[in-house]
Enzyme design. Structure first.
Site, PDB file in Angstrom:
ATOM      1  N   HIS A   1       0.828  -1.208   0.000  1.00  0.00           N
ATOM      2  CA  HIS A   1       0.000   0.000   0.000  1.00  0.00           C
ATOM      3  C   HIS A   1       0.859   1.253   0.000  1.00  0.00           C
ATOM      4  O   HIS A   1       2.061   1.210   0.279  1.00  0.00           O
ATOM      5  CB  HIS A   1      -0.906   0.033   1.239  1.00  0.00           C
ATOM      6  CG  HIS A   1      -2.089  -0.881   1.143  1.00  0.00           C
ATOM      7  ND1 HIS A   1      -2.013  -2.221   1.425  1.00  0.00           N
ATOM      8  CD2 HIS A   1      -3.381  -0.643   0.792  1.00  0.00           C
ATOM      9  CE1 HIS A   1      -3.206  -2.778   1.246  1.00  0.00           C
ATOM     10  NE2 HIS A   1      -4.054  -1.846   0.862  1.00  0.00           N
TER      11      HIS A   1
ATOM     12  N   LYS B   1      -1.106   4.986   4.732  1.00  0.00           N
ATOM     13  CA  LYS B   1      -2.117   4.098   5.331  1.00  0.00           C
ATOM     14  C   LYS B   1      -1.853   3.935   6.824  1.00  0.00           C
ATOM     15  O   LYS B   1      -0.714   3.700   7.240  1.00  0.00           O
ATOM     16  CB  LYS B   1      -2.074   2.740   4.621  1.00  0.00           C
ATOM     17  CG  LYS B   1      -3.105   1.754   5.123  1.00  0.00           C
ATOM     18  CD  LYS B   1      -3.199   0.531   4.214  1.00  0.00           C
ATOM     19  CE  LYS B   1      -4.131  -0.520   4.777  1.00  0.00           C
ATOM     20  NZ  LYS B   1      -5.483  -0.022   5.068  1.00  0.00           N
TER      21      LYS B   1
HETATM   22  N1  LIG Z   1     -13.015  -1.200   2.261  1.00  0.00           N
HETATM   23  C1  LIG Z   1     -12.355  -0.680   1.222  1.00  0.00           C
HETATM   24  O1  LIG Z   1     -12.595  -1.060   0.045  1.00  0.00           O
HETATM   25  C2  LIG Z   1     -11.337   0.363   1.447  1.00  0.00           C
HETATM   26  C3  LIG Z   1     -11.078   0.780   2.719  1.00  0.00           C
HETATM   27  N2  LIG Z   1     -10.202   1.800   2.959  1.00  0.00           N
HETATM   28  C4  LIG Z   1     -10.113   2.235   4.331  1.00  0.00           C
HETATM   29  O2  LIG Z   1     -10.868   3.444   4.455  1.00  0.00           O
HETATM   30  C5  LIG Z   1     -10.284   4.279   5.464  1.00  0.00           C
HETATM   31  C6  LIG Z   1      -9.975   5.637   4.859  1.00  0.00           C
HETATM   32  O3  LIG Z   1      -8.981   5.502   3.866  1.00  0.00           O
HETATM   33  P1  LIG Z   1      -8.468   6.783   3.044  1.00  0.00           P
HETATM   34  O4  LIG Z   1      -9.594   7.406   2.290  1.00  0.00           O
HETATM   35  O5  LIG Z   1      -7.256   6.337   2.312  1.00  0.00           O
HETATM   36  O6  LIG Z   1      -8.025   7.742   4.252  1.00  0.00           O
HETATM   37  P2  LIG Z   1      -7.916   9.339   4.265  1.00  0.00           P
HETATM   38  O7  LIG Z   1      -7.099   9.687   5.459  1.00  0.00           O
HETATM   39  O8  LIG Z   1      -7.508   9.853   2.934  1.00  0.00           O
HETATM   40  O9  LIG Z   1      -9.433   9.813   4.490  1.00  0.00           O
HETATM   41  C7  LIG Z   1     -10.097   9.790   5.721  1.00  0.00           C
HETATM   42  C8  LIG Z   1     -10.832  11.106   5.870  1.00  0.00           C
HETATM   43  O10 LIG Z   1     -11.668  11.033   7.012  1.00  0.00           O
HETATM   44  C9  LIG Z   1     -11.509  12.248   7.722  1.00  0.00           C
HETATM   45  N3  LIG Z   1     -11.939  12.083   9.095  1.00  0.00           N
HETATM   46  C10 LIG Z   1     -11.203  11.849  10.217  1.00  0.00           C
HETATM   47  N4  LIG Z   1     -11.998  11.788  11.292  1.00  0.00           N
HETATM   48  C11 LIG Z   1     -13.270  11.995  10.855  1.00  0.00           C
HETATM   49  C12 LIG Z   1     -14.534  12.047  11.491  1.00  0.00           C
HETATM   50  N5  LIG Z   1     -14.652  11.874  12.821  1.00  0.00           N
HETATM   51  N6  LIG Z   1     -15.637  12.255  10.733  1.00  0.00           N
HETATM   52  C13 LIG Z   1     -15.534  12.440   9.413  1.00  0.00           C
HETATM   53  N7  LIG Z   1     -14.352  12.420   8.731  1.00  0.00           N
HETATM   54  C14 LIG Z   1     -13.244  12.177   9.459  1.00  0.00           C
HETATM   55  C15 LIG Z   1     -10.033  12.537   7.555  1.00  0.00           C
HETATM   56  O11 LIG Z   1      -9.724  13.889   7.911  1.00  0.00           O
HETATM   57  P3  LIG Z   1      -8.234  14.211   8.473  1.00  0.00           P
HETATM   58  O12 LIG Z   1      -7.282  13.785   7.391  1.00  0.00           O
HETATM   59  O13 LIG Z   1      -8.271  15.685   8.703  1.00  0.00           O
HETATM   60  O14 LIG Z   1      -8.067  13.402   9.731  1.00  0.00           O
HETATM   61  C16 LIG Z   1      -9.870  12.266   6.080  1.00  0.00           C
HETATM   62  O15 LIG Z   1     -10.284  13.373   5.291  1.00  0.00           O
HETATM   63  C17 LIG Z   1      -9.054   3.498   5.976  1.00  0.00           C
HETATM   64  O16 LIG Z   1      -9.436   2.735   7.107  1.00  0.00           O
HETATM   65  C18 LIG Z   1      -8.728   2.573   4.806  1.00  0.00           C
HETATM   66  O17 LIG Z   1      -8.037   1.428   5.183  1.00  0.00           O
HETATM   67  C19 LIG Z   1      -9.536   2.415   1.942  1.00  0.00           C
HETATM   68  C20 LIG Z   1      -9.712   2.007   0.661  1.00  0.00           C
HETATM   69  C21 LIG Z   1     -10.641   0.964   0.302  1.00  0.00           C
HETATM   70  O1  LIG Z   2      -6.063   2.014   3.148  1.00  0.00           O
HETATM   71  C1  LIG Z   2      -6.232   1.632   1.965  1.00  0.00           C
HETATM   72  O2  LIG Z   2      -5.793   2.244   0.990  1.00  0.00           O
HETATM   73  C2  LIG Z   2      -6.987   0.398   1.753  1.00  0.00           C
HETATM   74  N1  LIG Z   2      -7.550  -0.175   2.778  1.00  0.00           N
HETATM   75  C3  LIG Z   2      -8.322  -1.356   2.761  1.00  0.00           C
HETATM   76  C4  LIG Z   2      -7.648  -2.445   3.563  1.00  0.00           C
HETATM   77  O3  LIG Z   2      -7.010  -2.148   4.581  1.00  0.00           O
HETATM   78  O4  LIG Z   2      -7.794  -3.624   3.205  1.00  0.00           O
HETATM   79  C5  LIG Z   2      -8.711  -1.790   1.361  1.00  0.00           C
HETATM   80  C6  LIG Z   2      -7.650  -1.557   0.333  1.00  0.00           C
HETATM   81  O5  LIG Z   2      -6.598  -2.445   0.585  1.00  0.00           O
HETATM   82  C7  LIG Z   2      -7.161  -0.129   0.379  1.00  0.00           C
END
Ligand SMILES: NC(=O)C1=CN([C@@H]2O[C@H](COP(=O)(O)OP(=O)(O)OC[C@H]3O[C@@H](n4cnc5c(N)ncnc54)[C@H](OP(=O)(O)O)[C@@H]3O)[C@@H](O)[C@H]2O)C=CC1
Ligand SMILES: O=C(O)C1=N[C@H](C(=O)O)C[C@H](O)C1
Length: 251
Positions: free
Chosen positions: A136, A140
């Site tokens: 990744h 992350k």
């Molecule tokens: N299931 C799936 O298919 C996937 C899952 N993920 C997961 O999704 C999550 C997010 O990933 P990603 O988008 O890369 O992370 P990012 O850090 O880019 O995005 C998270 C966002 O949430 C904001 N945030 C933090 N606290 C709060 C809150 N209390 N309420 C609302 N928003 C909040 C953050 O703000 P700030 O940066 O200011 O803290 C940031 O803008 C991770 O756990 C990742 O592993 C990711 C990709 C795919």
């Molecule tokens: O944080 C990410 O980027 C992602 N998070 C998810 C995970 O932890 O499995 C899904 C994907 O791998 C991207």
């Protein structure tokens, strides 16, 4: 006429959340009524009269978000990682007090990743050795990835069912961490490299051969169709659903 679903996105300015906002806005049967990020009040969901939310935030905040949503009868599609059995049990408890509300939690919303996990589980009974490598971007927060944990659990269950013993490993000395983390007896290795998005390899091996199953999310757009499918299904699935494969008919 198709009914329009009012949707809020939590983590709306994040890497995945911003992509989800674009995806929801482009759909005629979905109306993006609230974009909530860190520091914004969850009441924005009530002001927009959201019927469902999508949560891509952070493992530290997702449970508070879900408690709020469930207590207000708002369905949730959750991509945020960090769900262990204890958290899932807590969600079931909250949902029991909010009949009719549905929550879908999925470690990965990309179709290719779902198939990769399914193929890995199908191959697992046929090979003596198996290890999982997830790769990744370095921003992350969690390791190993939720997808890698889930893959290891599925592989372990398939091996158990086939009556296979432990994966062979003669390592008796070495640096701590050199063999990765162990999930249900399966070694899982996490790499964090600038330029990567989300990738995983499952390496299986038997006498004289190996099989490598690899999936690459090259763009976060890969998660959007699965999220949209989850949104369209979650209202018809009261209670807790774990895994997008429960919603999609993958054949
Ligand atoms: N299931 C799936 O298919 C996937 C899952 N993920 C997961 O999704 C999550 C997010 O990933 P990603 O988008 O890369 O992370 P990012 O850090 O880019 O995005 C998270 C966002 O949430 C904001 N945030 C933090 N606290 C709060 C809150 N209390 N309420 C609302 N928003 C909040 C953050 O703000 P700030 O940066 O200011 O803290 C940031 O803008 C991770 O756990 C990742 O592993 C990711 C990709 C795919
Ligand atoms: O944080 C990410 O980027 C992602 N998070 C998810 C995970 O932890 O499995 C899904 C994907 O791998 C991207």
């Amino acid at each position: 006429m198709t009914e329009v679903m009012r949707v809020g996105v939590l983590g709306a300015r994040g890497r995945v959340g911003s992509e989800v906002c674009r995806g929801v806005s482009a759909e005629g049967d979905l109306d993006l009524v609230a974009q909530v990020d860190a520091g914004d009040p969850l009441d924005l969901l009530l002001e927009g009269d959201a019927q469902a939310v999508v949560d891509f935030t952070h493992p530290d905040v997702v449970m508070d978000n879900l408690e709020f949503c469930i207590s207000h009868g708002i369905h949730a599609v959750v991509g945020t990682t960090g769900f262990d059995d204890a958290r899932l049990a807590t969600l079931r408890g909250w949902l029991a007090d909010s009949p009719g509300t549905g929550v879908l939690v999925a470690p990965n919303f990309s179709i290719g990743a779902l198939l990769m996990m399914r193929f890995a589980a199908a191959a697992a009974p046929w090979f003596e050795s198996v290890e999982v490598v997830e790769l990744h971007h370095p921003d992350k927060a969690d390791a190993p990835s939720g997808t890698a944990r889930r893959t290891a659990q599925l592989i372990a269950a398939a091996r158990d069912e086939a009556g296979l013993g432990p994966v062979p490993d003669a390592t008796s000395t070495g640096l701590e961490g050199a063999r990765g983390a162990v999930v249900d007896g399966i070694h899982v290795h996490g790499l964090r490299v600038r330029g990567l998005v989300a990738h995983q390899e499952v390496l299986l091996g038997g006498p004289g051969e190996t099989l490598t199953i690899r999936h690459d999310s090259l763009d976060r757009a890969s998660f959007v169709p699965g999220v949209l499918a989850g949104l369209r299904a979650v209202g018809d699935r009261p209670g807790l659903t774990v895994g997008l494969e429960q919603v999609l008919d993958l054949g």
